[in-house]
Write a protein that holds these residues in place. Sequence first.
Motif, PDB file in Angstrom:
ATOM      1  N   GLU A 169       0.850  -1.185   0.000  1.00  0.00           N
ATOM      2  CA  GLU A 169       0.000   0.000   0.000  1.00  0.00           C
ATOM      3  C   GLU A 169       0.888   1.238   0.000  1.00  0.00           C
ATOM      4  OE1 GLU A 169      -3.869   0.867   2.475  1.00  0.00           O
ATOM      5  OE2 GLU A 169      -2.142   1.652   3.586  1.00  0.00           O
ATOM      6  N   LEU A 170       0.810   2.020  -1.080  1.00  0.00           N
ATOM      7  CA  LEU A 170       1.550   3.270  -1.163  1.00  0.00           C
ATOM      8  C   LEU A 170       0.593   4.430  -0.965  1.00  0.00           C
ATOM      9  CD1 LEU A 170       4.016   2.791  -4.175  1.00  0.00           C
ATOM     10  CD2 LEU A 170       4.427   2.422  -1.731  1.00  0.00           C
ATOM     11  N   ARG A 171       0.862   5.240   0.043  1.00  0.00           N
ATOM     12  CA  ARG A 171       0.067   6.433   0.317  1.00  0.00           C
ATOM     13  C   ARG A 171       0.844   7.678  -0.103  1.00  0.00           C
ATOM     14  NH1 ARG A 171      -1.779   5.217   6.579  1.00  0.00           N
ATOM     15  NH2 ARG A 171      -2.547   3.085   6.250  1.00  0.00           N
ATOM     16  N   GLY A 172       0.143   8.793  -0.130  1.00  0.00           N
ATOM     17  CA  GLY A 172       0.792  10.051  -0.426  1.00  0.00           C
ATOM     18  C   GLY A 172       1.914  10.330   0.560  1.00  0.00           C
ATOM     19  N   GLY A 173       3.087  10.693   0.022  1.00  0.00           N
ATOM     20  CA  GLY A 173       4.258  10.948   0.847  1.00  0.00           C
ATOM     21  C   GLY A 173       5.193   9.774   0.966  1.00  0.00           C
ATOM     22  N   ASP A 174       4.778   8.594   0.490  1.00  0.00           N
ATOM     23  CA  ASP A 174       5.611   7.394   0.606  1.00  0.00           C
ATOM     24  C   ASP A 174       6.721   7.375  -0.445  1.00  0.00           C
ATOM     25  OD1 ASP A 174       3.934   6.633   2.631  1.00  0.00           O
ATOM     26  OD2 ASP A 174       3.289   4.747   1.705  1.00  0.00           O
ATOM     27  N   LEU A 175       7.804   6.708  -0.073  1.00  0.00           N
ATOM     28  CA  LEU A 175       8.945   6.479  -0.947  1.00  0.00           C
ATOM     29  C   LEU A 175       9.105   4.982  -1.187  1.00  0.00           C
ATOM     30  CD1 LEU A 175      11.791   7.184  -2.248  1.00  0.00           C
ATOM     31  CD2 LEU A 175      12.701   7.017   0.092  1.00  0.00           C
TER      32      LEU A 175
END
Length: 216
Positions: A169-175
């Motif tokens: 799960e990639l959310r906003g702000g993730d790298l």
Amino acid sequence: MEDELFPRERTSVAPGAVHVPDWLDPARQRALLAACRDWARPPAGLRTVRTPGGGTMTARQVCLGWHWYPYAYARTAVDGDGAPVKPFPDWLGELARRAVTDALGPDAVPAAPYDIALINFYDADARMGMHRDADERADAPVVSLSLGDTCVFRFGNTATRGKPYTDVELRGGDLFVFGGPSRLAHHGVPRVHPGTAPDWLGLSGRLNITLRVSGR
């Protein structure tokens, strides 16, 4: 997501592939979004990518430094309006190098500068099929930054588009950074969760900023 019982932790998804949650603070996310909106304007702006078989990608794209089209690079938007590709800013290259350092350590930072950005915009119905980033002449780690809506990022293996793979799960702000033995792993986005972007960002949809070294 606010008020979670446990904070999300950094995860090694595969050898050389690392997910770092919340790597971009809100100020940096706002600044990146503003830059993406400028880059998306014509000339050489946001476009629909058409594949050699006549299909179209549902995620729309704009490029910096080098213009990617299936499956090559050019200095002009050859499958768009033909305008020269927008320049790749030095500050974005520095951000990529810091990302690699934080995710994989300083020894993984390439000697050659980052000089390509592929920026994909996903609306609620957009997807990205399993593919490899194999059109570069360098094996430097790929840096992926997420803004806006949460997505399912499917990270697979180097041999096949199928299993085994891991859904992240990639959310906003993730790298997410992948290099070394995972540099040519297949990956894709099978799902975007609409309406999950933070209200303070002012973005409907998902932006993914992918940074690469061309080797050219």
